[in-house]
Design a protein around this motif. Structure first.
Motif, PDB file in Angstrom:
ATOM      1  N   PHE A  12       5.383   0.643  -2.602  1.00 20.72           N
ATOM      2  CA  PHE A  12       6.710  -0.799  -2.886  1.00 20.72           C
ATOM      3  C   PHE A  12       7.455  -0.350  -4.801  1.00 20.72           C
ATOM      4  CE2 PHE A  12       3.995  -3.517   0.222  1.00 20.72           C
ATOM      5  CZ  PHE A  12       5.321  -3.778   0.809  1.00 20.72           C
ATOM      6  N   PHE A  13       6.473   0.300  -5.100  1.00 20.92           N
ATOM      7  CA  PHE A  13       7.139   0.941  -6.659  1.00 20.92           C
ATOM      8  C   PHE A  13       8.294   1.637  -5.884  1.00 20.92           C
ATOM      9  CE2 PHE A  13       7.756   3.048 -10.189  1.00 20.92           C
ATOM     10  CZ  PHE A  13       7.484   2.242 -11.143  1.00 20.92           C
ATOM     11  N   LYS A  14       8.212   2.104  -5.611  1.00 18.39           N
ATOM     12  CA  LYS A  14       9.404   3.138  -4.833  1.00 18.39           C
ATOM     13  C   LYS A  14      10.324   1.983  -4.068  1.00 18.39           C
ATOM     14  CE  LYS A  14       6.685   6.336  -3.238  1.00 18.39           C
ATOM     15  NZ  LYS A  14       6.311   7.815  -2.140  1.00 18.39           N
ATOM     16  N   ILE A  15       9.947   1.437  -3.697  1.00 19.73           N
ATOM     17  CA  ILE A  15      11.415   0.099  -3.147  1.00 19.73           C
ATOM     18  C   ILE A  15      12.034  -0.302  -3.934  1.00 19.73           C
ATOM     19  CG2 ILE A  15      11.692  -1.383  -1.209  1.00 19.73           C
ATOM     20  CD1 ILE A  15       9.483   0.034   0.522  1.00 19.73           C
ATOM     21  N   GLY A  16      11.289  -1.051  -4.910  1.00 20.21           N
ATOM     22  CA  GLY A  16      11.257  -1.698  -6.420  1.00 20.21           C
ATOM     23  C   GLY A  16      12.443  -0.768  -6.948  1.00 20.21           C
ATOM     24  N   ALA A  17      11.733   0.464  -7.586  1.00 22.58           N
ATOM     25  CA  ALA A  17      12.104   0.940  -8.410  1.00 22.58           C
ATOM     26  C   ALA A  17      13.644   1.228  -7.710  1.00 22.58           C
ATOM     27  CB  ALA A  17      11.663   1.948  -8.599  1.00 22.58           C
ATOM     28  N   ALA A  64       5.851  -8.130   1.012  1.00 17.33           N
ATOM     29  CA  ALA A  64       4.449  -7.437  -0.193  1.00 17.33           C
ATOM     30  C   ALA A  64       3.327  -8.064   0.067  1.00 17.33           C
ATOM     31  CB  ALA A  64       5.113  -6.897  -1.141  1.00 17.33           C
ATOM     32  N   ILE A  65       3.510  -9.296  -0.374  1.00 16.16           N
ATOM     33  CA  ILE A  65       2.434 -10.334  -0.131  1.00 16.16           C
ATOM     34  C   ILE A  65       0.920  -9.947   1.500  1.00 16.16           C
ATOM     35  CG2 ILE A  65       1.609 -11.946  -0.115  1.00 16.16           C
ATOM     36  CD1 ILE A  65       3.176 -13.421  -1.910  1.00 16.16           C
ATOM     37  N   ALA A  66       2.912 -10.326   2.502  1.00 15.59           N
ATOM     38  CA  ALA A  66       2.416 -10.249   3.627  1.00 15.59           C
ATOM     39  C   ALA A  66       2.064  -8.927   4.103  1.00 15.59           C
ATOM     40  CB  ALA A  66       3.157 -10.552   4.756  1.00 15.59           C
ATOM     41  N   VAL A  67       2.371  -7.740   4.023  1.00 13.82           N
ATOM     42  CA  VAL A  67       1.283  -6.251   4.074  1.00 13.82           C
ATOM     43  C   VAL A  67       0.142  -6.077   2.937  1.00 13.82           C
ATOM     44  CG1 VAL A  67       2.098  -3.581   3.969  1.00 13.82           C
ATOM     45  CG2 VAL A  67       4.335  -5.169   5.087  1.00 13.82           C
ATOM     46  N   GLY A  68       0.535  -6.532   2.006  1.00 13.49           N
ATOM     47  CA  GLY A  68      -1.004  -5.731   1.649  1.00 13.49           C
ATOM     48  C   GLY A  68      -2.449  -7.103   1.572  1.00 13.49           C
ATOM     49  N   TYR A  69      -2.088  -7.898   2.447  1.00 12.32           N
ATOM     50  CA  TYR A  69      -2.454  -9.138   2.721  1.00 12.32           C
ATOM     51  C   TYR A  69      -3.468  -8.733   4.517  1.00 12.32           C
ATOM     52  CZ  TYR A  69      -6.169 -12.768   3.654  1.00 12.32           C
ATOM     53  OH  TYR A  69      -6.500 -14.270   3.931  1.00 12.32           O
ATOM     54  N   LYS A  70      -2.372  -8.058   4.973  1.00 12.57           N
ATOM     55  CA  LYS A  70      -2.919  -7.532   5.902  1.00 12.57           C
ATOM     56  C   LYS A  70      -3.761  -6.648   6.332  1.00 12.57           C
ATOM     57  CE  LYS A  70      -1.405  -5.639  11.258  1.00 12.57           C
ATOM     58  NZ  LYS A  70      -0.383  -4.981  10.987  1.00 12.57           N
ATOM     59  N   LEU A  71      -3.343  -5.246   4.612  1.00 10.71           N
ATOM     60  CA  LEU A  71      -4.254  -3.883   5.032  1.00 10.71           C
ATOM     61  C   LEU A  71      -5.958  -4.739   4.203  1.00 10.71           C
ATOM     62  CD1 LEU A  71      -1.312  -1.424   4.678  1.00 10.71           C
ATOM     63  CD2 LEU A  71      -3.051  -2.069   6.556  1.00 10.71           C
ATOM     64  N   ASN A  72      -5.500  -5.216   3.080  1.00  8.71           N
ATOM     65  CA  ASN A  72      -6.757  -4.909   1.905  1.00  8.71           C
ATOM     66  C   ASN A  72      -7.803  -7.246   0.894  1.00  8.71           C
ATOM     67  OD1 ASN A  72      -8.982  -4.164   0.638  1.00  8.71           O
ATOM     68  ND2 ASN A  72      -8.009  -3.156  -0.614  1.00  8.71           N
ATOM     69  N   LYS A  73      -6.862  -7.215   2.651  1.00  4.15           N
ATOM     70  CA  LYS A  73      -6.841  -9.219   2.010  1.00  4.15           C
ATOM     71  C   LYS A  73      -5.828  -9.648   0.719  1.00  4.15           C
ATOM     72  CE  LYS A  73      -8.745 -10.038   5.204  1.00  4.15           C
ATOM     73  NZ  LYS A  73      -7.990 -10.111   6.577  1.00  4.15           N
ATOM     74  N   TRP A  75      -6.917  -8.127  -2.895  1.00  5.93           N
ATOM     75  CA  TRP A  75      -6.231  -6.586  -3.423  1.00  5.93           C
ATOM     76  C   TRP A  75      -5.309  -6.091  -2.723  1.00  5.93           C
ATOM     77  CZ3 TRP A  75      -7.615  -6.969  -8.584  1.00  5.93           C
ATOM     78  CH2 TRP A  75      -8.728  -7.523  -8.501  1.00  5.93           C
ATOM     79  N   GLY A  76      -4.922  -6.042  -1.812  1.00 11.38           N
ATOM     80  CA  GLY A  76      -3.681  -4.798  -1.622  1.00 11.38           C
ATOM     81  C   GLY A  76      -2.769  -6.412  -1.267  1.00 11.38           C
ATOM     82  N   SER A  77      -2.605  -7.382  -0.884  1.00 11.15           N
ATOM     83  CA  SER A  77      -1.221  -8.296  -1.932  1.00 11.15           C
ATOM     84  C   SER A  77      -1.052  -7.953  -3.061  1.00 11.15           C
ATOM     85  CB  SER A  77      -1.814  -9.737  -1.858  1.00 11.15           C
ATOM     86  OG  SER A  77      -1.710  -9.849  -0.212  1.00 11.15           O
ATOM     87  N   ILE A  78      -2.105  -8.167  -4.265  1.00 16.20           N
ATOM     88  CA  ILE A  78      -1.508  -7.733  -5.639  1.00 16.20           C
ATOM     89  C   ILE A  78      -1.153  -6.831  -5.961  1.00 16.20           C
ATOM     90  CG2 ILE A  78      -3.016  -7.583  -8.038  1.00 16.20           C
ATOM     91  CD1 ILE A  78      -4.777  -9.906  -6.949  1.00 16.20           C
ATOM     92  N   PHE A  79      -1.832  -5.732  -5.434  1.00 15.16           N
ATOM     93  CA  PHE A  79      -1.349  -4.377  -5.774  1.00 15.16           C
ATOM     94  C   PHE A  79       0.252  -4.149  -5.249  1.00 15.16           C
ATOM     95  CE2 PHE A  79      -5.425  -2.881  -6.915  1.00 15.16           C
ATOM     96  CZ  PHE A  79      -5.598  -1.764  -7.648  1.00 15.16           C
ATOM     97  N   ALA A  80       0.578  -4.556  -4.296  1.00 19.75           N
ATOM     98  CA  ALA A  80       1.646  -3.931  -3.580  1.00 19.75           C
ATOM     99  C   ALA A  80       2.921  -5.612  -3.913  1.00 19.75           C
ATOM    100  CB  ALA A  80       1.744  -4.849  -1.901  1.00 19.75           C
ATOM    101  N   VAL A  81       1.982  -6.773  -4.391  1.00 17.93           N
ATOM    102  CA  VAL A  81       3.105  -7.258  -5.131  1.00 17.93           C
ATOM    103  C   VAL A  81       3.544  -6.948  -6.918  1.00 17.93           C
ATOM    104  CG1 VAL A  81       4.055  -9.446  -6.799  1.00 17.93           C
ATOM    105  CG2 VAL A  81       3.100  -9.656  -3.943  1.00 17.93           C
TER     106      VAL A  81
END
Length: 92
Positions: A12-17, A64-73, A75-81
């Motif tokens: 998500f950092f690469k996409i955002g950048a 990002a929230i949806a993908v992160g939550y699906k993969l790792n609840k 914490w996944g959402s936080i890192f993706a966002v």
């Protein structure tokens, strides 16, 4: 699960950048990375996430929230966002 958080963040950092023009401009990059490359979501799930937009705000952050939550609840959402918003924050 630490490894998946770093993969979420970097993806998500690469996409955002490297995407300019807002959420609509990111759709093709998000689909390529999330659906085709990493296979974190099926194409139908990705389209459903775009169509529903249950949270107000930026489309890329909602995905990002949806993908992160699906993969790792949560914490996944936080890192993706963080990966999504950090590039803009650093540039500003």
């Amino acid at each position: 699960m630490k490894h998946i958080n770093l993969r979420l963040f970097s993806s998500f950092f690469k996409i955002g950048a490297f995407t300019f023009g807002g959420g609509w401009a990111m759709i093709s990059l998000l689909e390529e990375d999330i659906v085709n490359k990493h296979k974190w979501l099926e194409k139908e799930e990705f389209i459903d996430n775009l169509a529903t937009q249950s949270l107000p705000g930026i489309m890329a952050v909602n995905v990002a929230i949806a993908v992160g939550y699906k993969l790792n609840k949560i914490w996944g959402s936080i890192f993706a966002v963080l990966g999504t918003i950090l590039p803009s924050f650093l540039i500003i």
